[in-house]
Design a protein around this motif. Structure first.
Motif, PDB file in Angstrom:
ATOM      1  N   SER A  31      27.312 -34.585  73.570  1.00 45.05           N
ATOM      2  CA  SER A  31      27.014 -33.277  72.985  1.00 45.05           C
ATOM      3  C   SER A  31      27.791 -32.171  73.694  1.00 45.05           C
ATOM      4  O   SER A  31      28.356 -31.278  73.043  1.00 45.05           O
ATOM      5  CB  SER A  31      25.508 -33.004  73.066  1.00 45.05           C
ATOM      6  OG  SER A  31      25.185 -31.739  72.536  1.00 45.05           O
ATOM      7  N   SER A  32      27.845 -32.227  75.018  1.00 46.17           N
ATOM      8  CA  SER A  32      28.568 -31.204  75.781  1.00 46.17           C
ATOM      9  C   SER A  32      30.063 -31.270  75.516  1.00 46.17           C
ATOM     10  O   SER A  32      30.725 -30.234  75.358  1.00 46.17           O
ATOM     11  CB  SER A  32      28.294 -31.377  77.279  1.00 46.17           C
ATOM     12  OG  SER A  32      26.919 -31.205  77.579  1.00 46.17           O
ATOM     13  N   ILE A  33      30.620 -32.470  75.460  1.00 43.64           N
ATOM     14  CA  ILE A  33      32.055 -32.626  75.191  1.00 43.64           C
ATOM     15  C   ILE A  33      32.405 -32.110  73.796  1.00 43.64           C
ATOM     16  O   ILE A  33      33.427 -31.443  73.601  1.00 43.64           O
ATOM     17  CB  ILE A  33      32.468 -34.106  75.346  1.00 43.64           C
ATOM     18  CG1 ILE A  33      32.337 -34.537  76.810  1.00 43.64           C
ATOM     19  CG2 ILE A  33      33.896 -34.335  74.865  1.00 43.64           C
ATOM     20  CD1 ILE A  33      32.474 -36.034  77.033  1.00 43.64           C
TER      21      ILE A  33
ATOM     22  N   LEU B  61      46.411 -26.125  77.783  1.00 47.10           N
ATOM     23  CA  LEU B  61      45.473 -27.126  78.276  1.00 47.10           C
ATOM     24  C   LEU B  61      44.369 -26.455  79.084  1.00 47.10           C
ATOM     25  O   LEU B  61      44.647 -25.665  79.989  1.00 47.10           O
ATOM     26  CB  LEU B  61      46.205 -28.146  79.147  1.00 47.10           C
ATOM     27  CG  LEU B  61      45.407 -29.365  79.603  1.00 47.10           C
ATOM     28  CD1 LEU B  61      45.101 -30.275  78.423  1.00 47.10           C
ATOM     29  CD2 LEU B  61      46.180 -30.142  80.671  1.00 47.10           C
ATOM     30  N   VAL B  62      43.118 -26.772  78.761  1.00 43.02           N
ATOM     31  CA  VAL B  62      41.972 -26.240  79.495  1.00 43.02           C
ATOM     32  C   VAL B  62      41.112 -27.403  79.963  1.00 43.02           C
ATOM     33  O   VAL B  62      41.124 -28.481  79.366  1.00 43.02           O
ATOM     34  CB  VAL B  62      41.146 -25.270  78.631  1.00 43.02           C
ATOM     35  CG1 VAL B  62      41.931 -23.999  78.350  1.00 43.02           C
ATOM     36  CG2 VAL B  62      40.728 -25.923  77.315  1.00 43.02           C
ATOM     37  N   VAL B  63      40.353 -27.175  81.039  1.00 51.78           N
ATOM     38  CA  VAL B  63      39.543 -28.255  81.621  1.00 51.78           C
ATOM     39  C   VAL B  63      38.117 -27.766  81.819  1.00 51.78           C
ATOM     40  O   VAL B  63      37.736 -27.344  82.918  1.00 51.78           O
ATOM     41  CB  VAL B  63      40.136 -28.745  82.958  1.00 51.78           C
ATOM     42  CG1 VAL B  63      39.388 -29.993  83.443  1.00 51.78           C
ATOM     43  CG2 VAL B  63      41.620 -29.068  82.817  1.00 51.78           C
ATOM     44  N   PRO B  64      37.280 -27.794  80.773  1.00 49.00           N
ATOM     45  CA  PRO B  64      35.861 -27.476  80.964  1.00 49.00           C
ATOM     46  C   PRO B  64      35.177 -28.555  81.783  1.00 49.00           C
ATOM     47  O   PRO B  64      35.606 -29.716  81.782  1.00 49.00           O
ATOM     48  CB  PRO B  64      35.323 -27.415  79.530  1.00 49.00           C
ATOM     49  CG  PRO B  64      36.277 -28.236  78.728  1.00 49.00           C
ATOM     50  CD  PRO B  64      37.612 -28.079  79.372  1.00 49.00           C
ATOM     51  N   VAL B  65      34.105 -28.177  82.475  1.00 44.30           N
ATOM     52  CA  VAL B  65      33.494 -29.053  83.473  1.00 44.30           C
ATOM     53  C   VAL B  65      32.084 -29.466  83.063  1.00 44.30           C
ATOM     54  O   VAL B  65      31.252 -28.611  82.702  1.00 44.30           O
ATOM     55  CB  VAL B  65      33.440 -28.351  84.851  1.00 44.30           C
ATOM     56  CG1 VAL B  65      32.783 -29.255  85.889  1.00 44.30           C
ATOM     57  CG2 VAL B  65      34.849 -27.963  85.294  1.00 44.30           C
ATOM     58  N   LEU B  66      31.813 -30.759  83.102  1.00 42.04           N
ATOM     59  CA  LEU B  66      30.460 -31.299  82.964  1.00 42.04           C
ATOM     60  C   LEU B  66      29.827 -31.306  84.349  1.00 42.04           C
ATOM     61  O   LEU B  66      30.325 -31.989  85.251  1.00 42.04           O
ATOM     62  CB  LEU B  66      30.493 -32.718  82.399  1.00 42.04           C
ATOM     63  CG  LEU B  66      31.078 -32.894  80.990  1.00 42.04           C
ATOM     64  CD1 LEU B  66      31.248 -34.380  80.674  1.00 42.04           C
ATOM     65  CD2 LEU B  66      30.183 -32.238  79.957  1.00 42.04           C
ATOM     66  N   ARG B  67      28.752 -30.578  84.538  1.00 33.45           N
ATOM     67  CA  ARG B  67      28.166 -30.411  85.869  1.00 33.45           C
ATOM     68  C   ARG B  67      27.002 -31.370  86.085  1.00 33.45           C
ATOM     69  O   ARG B  67      26.216 -31.643  85.168  1.00 33.45           O
ATOM     70  CB  ARG B  67      27.710 -28.963  86.066  1.00 33.45           C
ATOM     71  CG  ARG B  67      28.846 -27.979  85.810  1.00 33.45           C
ATOM     72  CD  ARG B  67      28.509 -26.570  86.243  1.00 33.45           C
ATOM     73  NE  ARG B  67      29.569 -25.662  85.812  1.00 33.45           N
ATOM     74  CZ  ARG B  67      30.724 -25.500  86.427  1.00 33.45           C
ATOM     75  NH1 ARG B  67      30.956 -26.187  87.538  1.00 33.45           N
ATOM     76  NH2 ARG B  67      31.641 -24.665  85.974  1.00 33.45           N
ATOM     77  N   ASP B  68      26.914 -31.871  87.324  1.00 35.16           N
ATOM     78  CA  ASP B  68      25.840 -32.802  87.713  1.00 35.16           C
ATOM     79  C   ASP B  68      25.763 -33.962  86.726  1.00 35.16           C
ATOM     80  O   ASP B  68      24.721 -34.234  86.115  1.00 35.16           O
ATOM     81  CB  ASP B  68      24.494 -32.079  87.804  1.00 35.16           C
ATOM     82  CG  ASP B  68      24.481 -31.019  88.896  1.00 35.16           C
ATOM     83  OD1 ASP B  68      24.976 -31.309  90.008  1.00 35.16           O
ATOM     84  OD2 ASP B  68      23.980 -29.911  88.653  1.00 35.16           O
ATOM     85  N   VAL B  69      26.889 -34.638  86.563  1.00 35.04           N
ATOM     86  CA  VAL B  69      26.993 -35.723  85.582  1.00 35.04           C
ATOM     87  C   VAL B  69      25.987 -36.831  85.870  1.00 35.04           C
ATOM     88  O   VAL B  69      25.496 -37.485  84.947  1.00 35.04           O
ATOM     89  CB  VAL B  69      28.434 -36.283  85.578  1.00 35.04           C
ATOM     90  CG1 VAL B  69      28.528 -37.507  84.693  1.00 35.04           C
ATOM     91  CG2 VAL B  69      29.407 -35.221  85.101  1.00 35.04           C
TER      92      VAL B  69
END
Length: 408
Positions: free
Chosen positions: A300-302, A282-290
């Motif tokens: 698109s980022s997801i 399991l990994v948790v990439p981060v969307l910054r300044d949502v």
């Protein structure tokens, strides 16, 4: 010219790594920037590429070895013709084999090297028809190949034995207890360690609610084609949840906070991590300044994060930080669960499967697509009031998406 191949510089949060795979062997030719090896760390898999055209001359660290930041793992020969070395070695081996065959006085039986005999069998050449050009009239492999190429070959007196088919895999006998033992990846071991730590150090509690997904499903059905044509990406459900979470975090800042020792850190921004399942864990990439992102930017980022996770291309910078996390177990069919905190964050939202259920609406029973929401939170930082209010805000925004646009 020889050069050293070193492990990359690991960030402060990564102590060491493990050689996962060598994609090239010593002497094997490779081009500049071609993949040489994979290094697995606690968070991501890092790639080592060739610095120039050439070949590995020596591997100092084998697969499974633990390495440190900037440690030398191999030596690389720049400009080396990687395929020449094996060819020269094969030629030398042939010459040695030819020299090792004693001369035979029998003129009816030609003198063959092992390589020539094998070539004759493979090409259906009768060795007695081939004129040897080697020392003492030996028939070399080149003589056999040249004879076969000329088209004058006739079937050998003795046919080569038919290849024996590989035995078919035997079925597992009834009642047989089969086991397979494989080492745990560093990433999965680190995830397990962090989850256990969260359960042992946080006063974790979970509160639940449910949301009617019909408004969002109707909106998506109406605009998904226009949305994809305009933005070049599909309209999914996750962007609505990320947007709603961002609005709810702004109204309940303590849910967006974290604990640092004896201090509470309130973040004035919303960096939302989206849990993604990969083959390595399991990994948790981060969307910054949502708060500054549109729904199209989020989708698109997801999508890009999902592709990177599948291909093992996520970088450490993609997963560093994060003030809140969303986990979607519904894509696997989960109806209800209690997500575990992602330290040092104070809360995590769990999405689940959309399930049609009979609901009472204005005194009537209506079949609606419903989803359970779960918010696990650290009771050291959040009280039940803030957690429940956050989840109710999420429900209101999702059941009436116009609220997110009107900020009401």
């Amino acid at each position: 010219m020889a050069t050293e191949i070193k492990a990359p510089t690991f960030p402060e949060s990564v102590a060491d790594g493990t050689i996962a795979t060598w994609h090239k062997k010593p002497g094997e030719a490779c081009k500049r920037d071609e993949l040489l090896a994979d290094i697995e760390t606690d968070k991501v898999v890092l790639e080592i590429v060739a610095p120039a055209d050439g070949a590995l001359s020596e591997v100092l660290k084998e697969e499974g070895d633990v390495i440190l930041s900037e440690e030398v793992i191999a030596r690389f020969e720049v400009g080396a013709a990687g395929t020449a070395a094996p060819a020269e070695a094969a030629k030398a081996e042939t010459e040695r084999a030819e020299a090792a065959v004693p001369a035979v006085a029998n003129n009816e039986d030609p003198i063959l090297s092992p390589a020539a005999r094998r070539a004759a069998e493979e090409n259906g050449v009768n060795p007695s028809q081939v004129t040897g050009t080697g020392k003492d009239g030996r028939v070399t492999k080149e003589d056999v190949l040249a004879f076969a190429k000329s088209g004058a070959a006739t079937p050998a007196p003795a046919a080569a034995p038919a290849p024996v088919a590989a035995p078919a895999p035997q079925p597992i006998a009834a009642g047989e207890r089969v086991e397979k033992r494989v080492p745990m990846t560093r990433l999965r071991a680190k995830v397990a360690e962090r989850l256990v730590e969260a359960q042992q150090t946080a006063a974790m509690l979970t509160t639940f609610n449910e949301v009617n997904m019909k408004p969002i499903m109707d909106l998506r059905k109406q605009y998904k084609d226009v949305f994809e044509k305009r933005h070049g990406t599909k309209m999914g459900f996750m962007s609505f949840f990320v947007k709603a979470a961002c609005e709810a975090l702004k109204r309940q800042p303590v849910v967006n906070a974290s604990i640092d020792g004896n201090d509470i850190v309130y973040h004035g921004y919303q960096d939302i991590g989206v849990a993604v399942s990969s083959d390595r864990g399991l990994v948790v990439p981060v969307l910054r300044d949502v708060d500054d992102m549109s729904l199209a930017d989020m989708e698109s980022s997801i999508r890009d994060f999902g592709i990177k996770a599948r291909d093992g291309k996520l970088g450490i910078e993609d997963m560093t930080g994060g003030t809140f996390t969303i986990s979607n177990g519904g894509v696997f069919g989960s109806l209800l669960s209690t997500p575990i905190l992602n330290p040092p964050q104070a809360a995590i939202l769990g999405m689940h499967k959309i399930q049609e259920r009979p609901m009472a609406v204005d005194g009537e029973v209506v079949i609606l697509p419903m989803m359970y929401l779960a918010l696990s939170y650290d009771h050291r930082l959040l009280d039940g009031k803030e957690a429940v209010t956050f989840l109710v805000t999420m429900k209101e925004l999702l059941e009436d998406p116009a609220r997110m646009l009107l900020d009401i």
